[in-house]
Write a protein that holds these residues in place. Structure first.
Motif: not given
Length: 263
Positions: A47-51, A86-94, A174-179, A183-189
């Motif tokens: 899932l690319d650009d998942q909000i 802020p600023p918020i830095t994304f690290e990981s998710c599972r 896989v990756s992500g950024t804080y919007l 809200q986070f925008k992430m690439t999720v497997c």
């Protein structure tokens, strides 16, 4: 002991592999209540650009736990002492659990394929999102990844005991950024297994009840491996030229304890 402990005196009475014929030892037919799987299907998506919006968050506290092989840092969660700065830095998710939530479910049987149906649903997979703020304080936020499913599954006939559908999920980022605005925008497997189940009573052959061995309490018994050796040495069939002497004291002192520290 456990079923698989080397101390178990009667491994033939415990679960495990079968040597010889599987029919040997069958004693009776028993009725058991289980969940029968009529059909299942695996789906894996990127899932690319998942909000994802976090609904709550906690602060990560690092503690140190020590044992015989050293100390290691362990993460725990505590109520936040302050809001993230802020600023918020994304690290990981599972994903936090393997149980997915099914909603908006529709099951449409197919006229041309009587045993099958078109199954459409939205599967929600709960996830933990790890992030840090500008002070390098770590937080864990709760969120949900939603995946739409449109599958062809084998559905059993109508009965008094109805069938159910369950979803097993696993997700990792896989990756992500804080919007902003939580809200986070992430690439999720995401991996999803859809199952068609029913709770049934089924007749199966049985070897009888399990012989439960006494539990073996954990202890650092340095003599256990030595006492488990045979009393007398077995004769080895080898040529004289291949026999090499072994420095027992050196091999004992240099053995590893399995946790990264050597004796």
């Amino acid at each position: 002991m456990s079923f698989y402990s080397y101390k178990n005196a009667n491994p033939s009475c415990c679960p495990g592999t079968i040597s010889g014929s599987a029919l040997d030892g069958l004693q009776e037919k028993v009725c058991v209540q289980v969940k029968r799987v009529y059909d299942s299907g695996l789906t894996q998506k990127q899932l690319d650009d998942q909000i994802v919006t976090i609904t709550s968050y906690a602060q990560v506290a690092n503690t140190c736990q020590c044992n015989a092989c050293g100390c290691q840092e362990v993460q725990d969660t505590v109520p936040p002492t302050s809001a993230p700065v802020p600023p918020i830095t994304f690290e990981s998710c599972r994903s936090t659990t393997t149980e997915g939530t099914i909603r908006n479910l529709t099951v449409d049987r197919l006229c041309d394929r009587p045993c099958f149906a078109r199954v459409r649903a939205t599967i929600d997979a709960p996830i933990d999102i790890l992030f840090t703020d500008s002070r390098c304080v770590e937080y864990i936020g709760k969120g949900v990844v939603s995946v739409d499913q449109d599958l062809l599954l084998s559905i059993p006939d109508e009965s008094i005991v109805p069938y159910t559908l369950e979803a097993m999920v696993s997700a990792i980022c896989v990756s992500g950024t804080y919007l902003g605005n939580n809200q986070f925008k992430m690439t999720v497997c995401v991996t999803i297994i859809m199952k068609v189940l029913a709770k049934v009573e089924i007749l199966i052959p049985s070897y009888g009840f399990c012989n439960i061995p006494p539990a073996e309490e954990f202890a650092d018994s340095v003599c256990d491996e030595f006492f488990s050796l045979p009393l007398f040495p077995h004769a080895s069939l080898c040529n004289e030229g291949t026999v090499q002497s072994t420095n027992f004291a050196a091999s004992y002192n240099n053995r590893s304890c399995g946790c990264g520290c050597n004796r």
